[in-house]
Design an enzyme around this catalytic site. Structure first.
Site, PDB file in Angstrom:
ATOM      1  CG  HIS A   1      -0.553  -0.444   2.492  1.00 48.82           C
ATOM      2  ND1 HIS A   1       0.532   0.103   3.124  1.00 48.82           N
ATOM      3  CD2 HIS A   1      -1.055  -1.379   3.329  1.00 48.82           C
ATOM      4  CE1 HIS A   1       0.667  -0.497   4.295  1.00 48.82           C
ATOM      5  NE2 HIS A   1      -0.271  -1.390   4.446  1.00 48.82           N
TER       6      HIS A   1
ATOM      7  CG  ASP B   1      -4.903  -2.192   3.604  1.00 54.46           C
ATOM      8  OD1 ASP B   1      -5.163  -3.199   4.300  1.00 54.46           O
ATOM      9  OD2 ASP B   1      -4.251  -1.214   4.027  1.00 54.46           O
TER      10      ASP B   1
HETATM   11 ZN   LIG Z   1      -0.840  -2.163   6.329  1.00 57.61          ZN
HETATM   12 ZN   LIG Z   2      -3.541  -4.007   5.668  1.00 59.29          ZN
END
Ligand SMILES: [Zn+2]
Ligand SMILES: [Zn+2]
Length: 419
Positions: free
Chosen positions: A229, A302
């Protein structure tokens, strides 16, 4: 029993395959891709694109222990609705996925779910950075990834040991990059908006210090690292530079980091709070450039479900947003329709590359592969309605937005799991 998808526009970059074709499925596997195929049952996919099912390499299923937010079955329903047929489940559950028994629990419970669940186990026991986990035991139980996501490994020596040993076990280390001391107490990106709202910020440097550390270890030991991320311009630059120098680094970003900025936080709505936080327009442009030039290999969501009650208070709410049901549409809307990526390139970032990074059998429509396929209308517009999502939690930062591109059917092992 054979089953044929007729007249689809097939896009499978891993196989060099692109064009109007039929796909024949037998015993859950791809039996043929070509023209004028026939089978016992047929579906007409005229006007739709057929792509290998998406591989979401960063998902929180909240199971075991936090099943009010999500569980393995509902999380996989959300996956199916988004065209995701394989996902990597993160270990920050309760108990932590830090031993063979919990890895086996997740894999066993996922057997009848509507997506293939791959497991990332933790690098340290209970994500506490005090005692390393037993990689041999985790591998034996079937884990494919290693991560202390949600809390980075504070003890750099443990991280280095895991990175050095993971390749021997065929496991991928996926790193949440964050300096916890710099980030401490922060709720949103540190900058103009945090000052305006009077809320403690998380500086971009908290992420960048982590990214730099992980790259330094990968360079020093000549071993792979995958960066999770990515949200900042500096982290994109660090990864770009490392790749040029031949460091074995791969990286992902999430849909919200190329489509939304910290300005969303002016609503004081916790559905826009995640970690890393939404950043500035400059960061968004750098993420887009990183996707365009290949610095960022993958897009992962995520997906982080939280209940409405938990998300009710803007500052006290936990971090995270759900994303599997909108990720492809956000990619089509913000990257393909804008001419930044071709649809083939988007499929590479959401299916082919994550499968390669994790070393799993996915991201392809070659003969003999699992018949995991998404059928997509590239032009259908739809509005994200949280109440219509298939997971348990509704905390999407795309609520109310009109997106282009809709998953019409998802096929897992030759069976329709979503339509
Ligand atoms: Zn993370
Ligand atoms: Zn995560």
């Amino acid at each position: 029993m054979s089953f044929v998808i007729k007249n689809a526009t097939v896009v499978s970059p891993a196989d060099g395959c692109s064009g109007r074709m039929d796909i024949k499925i037998e015993n859950g596997k791809i039996a043929a891709v070509g023209e004028n195929l026939s089978g016992d049952t047929e579906i007409n996919a005229e006007g739709l694109y057929a792509i290998p099912g998406l591989v979401d390499m960063h998902v929180h299923l909240r199971d075991p222990g936090q099943t009010a937010k999500e569980d393995i079955f509902t999380g996989c329903c959300a996956a199916a609705a988004g065209g995701v047929t394989s996902l990597l489940a993160m270990p920050n559950t309760n108990p932590t996925i830090d031993c063979g028994e919990v890895v086996r629990y997740v894999r066993e419970k996922a057997k009848d779910a509507k997506a293939r669940v791959y497991v990332a186990a933790s690098i340290t026991k209970g994500l506490q950075s005090k005692e390393p986990t037993d990689l041999a035991e985790l591998k034996e139980a079937g884990a494919v990834g290693l991560s202390d996501d949600g809390r980075p490994v504070v003890n750099t020596a443990f991280l280095r040991d895991a990175m050095k040993r993971a390749p021997q076990y065929g496991m991928t280390v996926v790193a949440h990059c964050e300096d916890l001391f710099l980030a401490e107490g922060g709720k949103i990106n540190e900058g103009e908006i945090s000052a305006q709202l009077g809320v403690k910020g998380i500086p971009a440097a908290a992420e960048d210090c982590g990214t730099a550390r992980e790259i330094a270890l990968a360079a020093a030991e000549d071993v792979p690292i995958h960066i999770c991320h990515v949200s900042t311009a500096t982290s994109v630059a660090l990864i770009r530079d490392a790749k040029r120098r031949g460091v074995k680094v791969t990286a992902e970003t999430a849909p919200h980091y190329f489509s939304l900025t910290e300005k969303e936080l002016l609503r004081r709505d916790a559905d826009y709070r995640m970690n890393p936080p939404l950043r500035t327009e400059k960061d968004v442009q750098a993420i887009i450039e990183g996707l365009r030039d290949g610095t960022l290999d993958a897009i992962a969501t995520d997906h982080a479900p939280h209940t409405p009650a938990e998300k009710a208070d803007f500052e006290k709410a936990p971090n995270g947003s759900v994303g599997m049901e909108s990720s492809l549409a956000v990619g089509i809307t913000y990257l393909v329709k804008t001419g930044i990526l071709t649809f083939d390139e988007l499929v590479e970032k959401m299916s082919v590359n994550p499968a390669r990074i994790l070393g799993i059998d996915a991201g392809t429509l070659r003969v003999g592969a699992n018949a995991d396929i998404a059928l997509v209308d590239l032009n259908e517009e739809w509005t994200v309605d949280p109440d219509k999502l298939h997971g348990k939690s509704k905390n999407t930062p795309f609520k109310g937005m009109t997106l282009t591109g809709k998953v019409k059917k998802t096929i897992l092992g030759g069976k329709i799991v979503f339509e």
